[in-house]
Design a protein around this motif. Structure first.
Motif, PDB file in Angstrom:
ATOM      1  N   ASP A 139      38.054  48.509  33.609  1.00  0.00           N
ATOM      2  CA  ASP A 139      38.155  47.276  33.045  1.00  0.00           C
ATOM      3  C   ASP A 139      36.897  46.813  32.374  1.00  0.00           C
ATOM      4  N   ARG A 155      37.252  54.088  38.953  1.00  0.00           N
ATOM      5  CA  ARG A 155      37.770  52.949  39.527  1.00  0.00           C
ATOM      6  C   ARG A 155      38.260  51.836  38.469  1.00  0.00           C
ATOM      7  N   ARG A 156      39.228  51.210  38.980  1.00  0.00           N
ATOM      8  CA  ARG A 156      39.803  50.367  38.027  1.00  0.00           C
ATOM      9  C   ARG A 156      39.165  49.283  37.530  1.00  0.00           C
ATOM     10  N   ALA A 157      38.185  48.528  38.640  1.00  0.00           N
ATOM     11  CA  ALA A 157      37.227  47.569  37.866  1.00  0.00           C
ATOM     12  C   ALA A 157      36.116  47.961  37.332  1.00  0.00           C
ATOM     13  N   ASN A 158      35.872  49.389  37.189  1.00  0.00           N
ATOM     14  CA  ASN A 158      34.770  49.820  36.595  1.00  0.00           C
ATOM     15  C   ASN A 158      35.520  50.147  35.119  1.00  0.00           C
TER      16      ASN A 158
END
Length: 178
Positions: free
Chosen positions: A133, A128-131
């Motif tokens: 980043d 996932r993108r948040a992870n």
């Protein structure tokens, strides 16, 4: 003894490597994942792409040789969990995978992985993108919003170490659901 985070990391990797989502790992999953990852950085050279595909094939070959307890040519989640329990059996495989993936992120060969390449590769794997980043930030990017290839490769190795806790790779499992 594996940490709770190590077990979470392994469960997440299993879910991502199960590229077709059928609940078991098969050679086709690794071929599909290899295609996704090598397509993520089009400017990576043919040598880096070939090395990455070889690393995925090698990863599968090691899994089936070491973990396929019932000989059905597929790896169940239970069989896969053994990677946490005996990582020494996988050290050379993980080393090659780490080096190949980190090299894919450094298409210009300057020894650094820029954030867009890192993000593209990790997205292709399925994180996932948040992870993604959060992980990149945990690696301590230097000027130019990039991290050393060696830092990322070492981070991949740490991800597979059962005794490790509080590592940058733990950011990949925080709030992750697959």
């Amino acid at each position: 003894m594996p940490t709770t985070k190590a077990n979470d990391r392994v469960a997440l990797v299993f879910s991502l490597f199960d590229a077709d989502g059928n609940g078991v790992l098969e050679p086709e999953d690794f071929a599909l994942m290899g295609e996704r990852v090598t397509a993520a950085v089009p400017e990576a050279g043919d040598r880096a792409k070939s090395r990455m595909l070889d690393a995925f094939r090698g990863y599968w070959d090691t899994l089936v040789r070491e973990l396929d307890a019932d000989g059905d040519g597929r790896i169940s989640p239970e069989e896969f969990t053994a990677i946490v329990l005996d990582p020494q059996r996988f050290e050379p495989t993980v080393d090659e995978f780490a080096e190949a993936l980190a090299a894919m992120g450094d298409p210009n060969g300057d020894g650094f992985v820029e954030r867009p390449h890192f993000t593209a590769l990790m997205t292709a794997i399925g994180f996932r993108r948040a992870n993604i980043d959060a992980l990149f930030e945990a690696f301590g990017p230097v000027e130019g919003d990039r991290v050393p290839v060696t830092v990322w490769a070492d981070g991949i190795r740490d991800y597979y170490r059962p005794e490790k806790d509080g590592i940058p790779g733990d950011h990949l499992v925080a709030g992750a659901t697959r």
